[in-house]
Every structure is written in C-alpha cells, then in structure tokens.
Design an enzyme around this catalytic site. Structure first.
Site: not given
Length: 292
Positions: A97-98, A209, A247
């Site tokens: 889930t995001e 990142e 993100h």
C-alpha cells in the site's frame, strides 16, 4: 538459499478480494508462491480461486499456518492491518500500500520495533526470491536465480537494474524493495545484513536515491560489518536543485541528501557507485570476474 521469502513461505493476503489484491495474489501463486489464505473483514468463508478468505489474521493463521502477510488494503486501513498481522504472530509483513499517512507509519514502526515481526515497505514492490517465491508486485520474468542480492528504494529501478543484470548473465538470490516513504519498516542496513549472512549471495547491489541519510548510514555499516563486495547506484545525479522529486522520502536539505554526497560517502567506504543503471551490470561483471 534466499532471504525473507522462499519455499517455506506461507502467504496470507490482506485485501485479497479487492481488484489489485486478487490480481497480484494469483500472479504470486502462479509463480509458485504458497498462498494459503486471505483476509477481508466481512467476507470470511468465501474464497478467491480456491484460496480461503477469513475475517481476521488470527483466524487465517490458526486455520492455515500463515507466516507471511502481504498488505493490499487502502491507506486508511493499512496500519491497523499491519498491526493485526503482527498481533496474530506473523513474522514477515510486506506492505504494498502507498499513501499511508506518515503518522500511521511512525505508529507502526515504533510498535513493531518492540516485537519480532519484520516489516518490508510500505509503498514497496515487495520481495522476490527467483525460482522460490514472489511476494508483491515485482515482474518476475525479468529475473532469474543467481548470486546477486538486490535491495532498492525504487520499484521501477529495481526492475531495470534486474533486467540489466539478467542481460549480462547474472541472476539474483533475492530482490527486496524497501520503499521510499519517510518511515520505512526496514532499512538498507537491515537487508544488507541478511545478504551478508546468506551463503548464496556473493555480491550485494544497493539502489538508493536522493533524500534522507539511509545510504550514508549504510556506507558506515558496510565498512564495519560487511565482507562481501557491495555495489551501489544512486538515482538523481541530474536532479535539478530545489525541485521536489521522487518518493516522499526524497527530501534534500542543502548539500545533504544529494546523489553526489551519497556517492562520495559510499566511495569513501570502498563501495563502487554507478552513475546510471546500465553501469551497474558493467561494474558487477568486473567485481565478480575478480572473484572467480
């Protein structure tokens, strides 16, 4: 061998009756993952293509012996689903889930750190141990069995780097997507430590990142505790200064958290850092060739 998921995995999927939950559950099962049950409150007694559905994780564990959970429920329910899985005794929880609120992520993190359950994610692609089990949304066709362990904050870059490695003839022991949210359940260090202990893994690839300090912390850990070669790639070398990108965890403060700063920290500890995804496979070929 592999880390986290393998032929002993007994998977229970929270949100199995939803569209995405059903789709990826059946893909995981088709790959060979032992999917033993699902959970959707109010739909206990039903099944999804023969997979029994229960109202609670406690019932699913009692009836099917599930030891791994995959979370596919909407963001507002995800934290409670994770905590219920932990309370039912499930040792590995993979949260796909995001969009989970950061406050909920922090609540889950602080609770789980007092117990023995491990959380991968949230907002992650999951875990794949090629030839053994796939728990998540990783497209397994890009990967094959081998000796390269891959851990990444980015889902898409995981797939690209895995494909680049496969084209060079390399396979993977396991691929772990830890997600890029501000409060991940597991860190680079957590996963690298597992790869260090895994006999099958000969090279560890870390895909980071911009933003945060996880890669710099991993560099210190690698220098002190890791005997295997580690290769890194940091996404964001060409990121425009002052722009919000990637993100929720990709927050750069001044010169800290930039790709250049992370690369410098890793290289200072002996970790080779690729400047693009294709270079990862080139460097992997050089490193492993010297170990033959």
């Amino acid at each position: 061998m592999a880390i986290l998921v393998d032929s002993n995995t007994r998977l229970c999927v929270s949100g199995i009756t939803g569209r995405e939950g059903t789709f990826h559950t059946l893909r995981n099962r088709d790959y060979g993952t032992n999917v033993v049950s699902g959970v959707t409150p109010g739909k206990g007694g039903q099944d999804v293509d023969g997979i029994p559905v229960f109202d609670t994780f406690h019932a699913a564990v009692a009836e099917t012996g599930a030891n791994t959970a995959m979370i596919f429920v909407p963001p507002r329910f995800a934290a409670d689903s994770i905590l219920e899985a932990e309370d039912a005794g499930i040792g590995l929880i993979v949260a796909i889930t995001e969009g989970i609120p950061a406050h909920d992520e922090l609540r889950v993190y602080n609770h789980l750190r007092r117990g023995s359950s491990r959380l991968i994610g949230p907002n992650c692609p999951g875990i794949l141990s090629p030839g053994k089990a796939n728990v998540g949304i990783i497209p397994a066709q890009f990967f094959k069995e081998g000796n390269v362990g891959l851990v990444s904050r980015s889902g898409t870059l995981t797939y690209q780097i895995g494909n680049e490695l496969a084209q060079r003839g390399f396979g993977n022991s396991s691929i772990v997507g830890i997600g890029g949210d501000p409060v991940p359940g597991s860190s680079f260090i957590d996963v690298i430590e597992l790869f260090e202990a895994d006999r099958e893994t000969e090279l560890i690839v870390m895909c980071g990142e911009i933003g945060g300090s996880a890669e710099e912390e991993a560099a210190d850990f690698i220098a002190e505790h890791v005997s295997k070669p580690v290769l890194a790639y940091i996404a964001g070398f060409t990121a425009p200064p002052g722009k919000t990108m990637g993100h929720a965890g990709a927050i750069v403060s001044g010169s800290k958290g930039t790709a250049a700063a992370k690369a410098e920290a890793l290289e200072a500890k002996g970790v080779r850092v690729a400047r693009n995804p294709t270079q990862v496979s080139e460097l992997a070929n050089q490193i492993l060739a010297t170990r033959v």
